[in-house]
Scaffold this active site. Structure first.
Site, PDB file in Angstrom:
ATOM      1  N   CYS A 135       0.869  -1.175   0.000  1.00  0.00           N
ATOM      2  CA  CYS A 135       0.000   0.000   0.000  1.00  0.00           C
ATOM      3  C   CYS A 135       0.908   1.227   0.000  1.00  0.00           C
ATOM      4  O   CYS A 135       2.127   1.115   0.147  1.00  0.00           O
ATOM      5  CB  CYS A 135      -0.874  -0.002   1.254  1.00  0.00           C
ATOM      6  N   HIS A 171       3.921   1.816  11.576  1.00  0.00           N
ATOM      7  CA  HIS A 171       2.785   1.561  12.472  1.00  0.00           C
ATOM      8  C   HIS A 171       2.512   2.702  13.442  1.00  0.00           C
ATOM      9  O   HIS A 171       1.459   2.754  14.062  1.00  0.00           O
ATOM     10  CB  HIS A 171       3.051   0.287  13.279  1.00  0.00           C
ATOM     11  N   GLU A 217       0.655  -0.657  16.183  1.00  0.00           N
ATOM     12  CA  GLU A 217      -0.214   0.474  15.834  1.00  0.00           C
ATOM     13  C   GLU A 217      -1.109   0.854  17.017  1.00  0.00           C
ATOM     14  O   GLU A 217      -1.316   2.036  17.310  1.00  0.00           O
ATOM     15  CB  GLU A 217      -1.085   0.159  14.608  1.00  0.00           C
ATOM     16  N   THR A 248      -6.213   0.818  11.909  1.00  0.00           N
ATOM     17  CA  THR A 248      -6.473   0.952  10.464  1.00  0.00           C
ATOM     18  C   THR A 248      -6.467  -0.369   9.708  1.00  0.00           C
ATOM     19  O   THR A 248      -7.033  -0.477   8.633  1.00  0.00           O
ATOM     20  CB  THR A 248      -5.430   1.875   9.806  1.00  0.00           C
ATOM     21  N   CYS A 270      -8.277   1.723   6.755  1.00  0.00           N
ATOM     22  CA  CYS A 270      -7.551   2.309   5.631  1.00  0.00           C
ATOM     23  C   CYS A 270      -8.060   1.786   4.288  1.00  0.00           C
ATOM     24  O   CYS A 270      -8.551   0.665   4.193  1.00  0.00           O
ATOM     25  CB  CYS A 270      -6.061   2.079   5.849  1.00  0.00           C
ATOM     26  N   SER A 324       1.660  -9.788  10.623  1.00  0.00           N
ATOM     27  CA  SER A 324       0.998  -8.725   9.873  1.00  0.00           C
ATOM     28  C   SER A 324      -0.505  -8.809  10.086  1.00  0.00           C
ATOM     29  O   SER A 324      -1.149  -9.766   9.662  1.00  0.00           O
ATOM     30  CB  SER A 324       1.334  -8.866   8.378  1.00  0.00           C
ATOM     31  N   ASN A 372      -3.014  -7.004   8.821  1.00  0.00           N
ATOM     32  CA  ASN A 372      -3.882  -6.950   7.635  1.00  0.00           C
ATOM     33  C   ASN A 372      -3.819  -8.246   6.828  1.00  0.00           C
ATOM     34  O   ASN A 372      -4.804  -8.654   6.216  1.00  0.00           O
ATOM     35  CB  ASN A 372      -3.578  -5.703   6.789  1.00  0.00           C
TER      36      ASN A 372
END
Length: 317
Positions: free
Chosen positions: A18, A80, A132, A171, A201, A229, A231
């Site tokens: 991203c 993060h 994060e 996010t 996000c 990770s 996500n």
């Protein structure tokens, strides 16, 4: 000579890097060019072993805490985000530091501060221990941000004033992950303020939508990404929920469990936001060695987001 079995390979688009990850990696590379090695990085710049190893070879030194860094070398904060105490300590030590926090994470930090200035206590929907979450909660004094991970956590929340609350989210969670928790918060605290714009996000959402479109068509699905990770792990869950019974996370082609894939005629492949395309290609090549592959790209969105690197990196050394 044995003929290879046919296989339809669905490739999710968008997938992989991203804009925030792209920017963070670029910051480390530019710092190495500008100041030479070693450049210190507090926490893995992004959650991907391949990326971290590659930067380490170029001269980046990864540490978990600021106290592991010398005063006289540049230090970079990961994508993060970090608690406020970290840049404050770096400034006190007169260190040269560059903040590679993703701008979308910074937006949540700013939002939390604005609510705090308006006298609101904040509820954060996130995963305990994730950098994060630690970074966002660390923007405000102790006790000003309460963490909830599940709907059950909402019932047990002890708040200062039910009429003065706001919520923010990590996010990298999915919209599906947060929908029930948000509903529970709004049911228990009708006055709670939500984010102006969805905190989830764009890249997290887009990657999940691509998986939802792909999952019902594929016999199995692989997500290229790291076990730490957030996500990437969400993508595995989204795939399983969307109808793909075999949905697995792999770091590299060497992690593929071929026995579990025996007899499949289609596979979906995607990658988390911190996984480089080179690893996706490695996985595709591994399938090509074993199958007669037909590739089909499943595109659900186009991304053209780009985040500028901080000014200090743009100035010529």
């Amino acid at each position: 000579m044995t003929t290879k079995p046919p296989l339809t390979l669905y490739l999710a688009a968008p997938r992989g890097f991203c804009a925030g990850v792209d920017r963070a990696i670029k910051i480390v590379e530019m710092a190495l060019q500008k100041w030479g090695a070693p450049v210190y990085v507090r926490h893995e710049i992004v959650h991907n072993k391949y990326v971290v190893d590659d930067l380490r070879e170029k001269g980046a030194v990864f540490v978990e805490e600021l106290e592991e860094c010398p005063d006289d070398r540049p230090v970079i904060f990961s994508a993060h985000g970090v608690p406020k105490a970290v840049p404050a300590e770096a400034a006190r030590r007169e260190m040269l530091y560059v903040d590679a926090t993703c701008p979308l994470v910074s937006k949540v930090h700013i939002e939390a501060e604005r609510h705090h200035e308006n006298g609101l206590q904040i509820v954060m929907i996130g995963h305990a221990g994730h950098p994060e979450t630690i970074g966002t909660m660390g923007q405000l004094p102790e006790g000003e941000v309460l963490l909830v991970e599940t709907v059950a956590d909402v019932a047990g929340l002890a708040v200062r004033d039910p009429g003065k609350l706001a919520f923010v989210t990590q996010t990298t969670l999915s919209v599906d992950d947060t929908i029930d928790i948000v509903a529970a918060l709004q049911a228990r605290f009708p006055a709670i303020k939500g984010p102006h714009k969805e905190d989830i996000c764009y890249a997290t959402t887009n990657r999940q939508e691509a998986v939802k479109a792909m999952a019902p068509k594929a016999d199995a699905m692989l997500v290229v990404g790291a076990p730490n990770s957030s996500n990437s792990k969400r993508l595995v869950e989204v795939g399983a929920k969307a109808g793909c019974s075999y949905s697995q996370l792999v770091q590299r082609a060497g992690d593929i469990d071929w026995r579990a894939l025996e007899g499949i005629s289609s596979i979906g492949i995607t990658a988390g936001a911190s996984a480089p395309e080179v690893l996706v290609n490695e996985v595709i090549d591994a399938f090509r060695e074993r199958y007669e592959v037909t590739t089909e790209v499943m595109e659900t969105a186009q991304e053209n987001v780009e985040f500028k690197v901080p000014r200090v990196m743009r100035e010529a050394s």
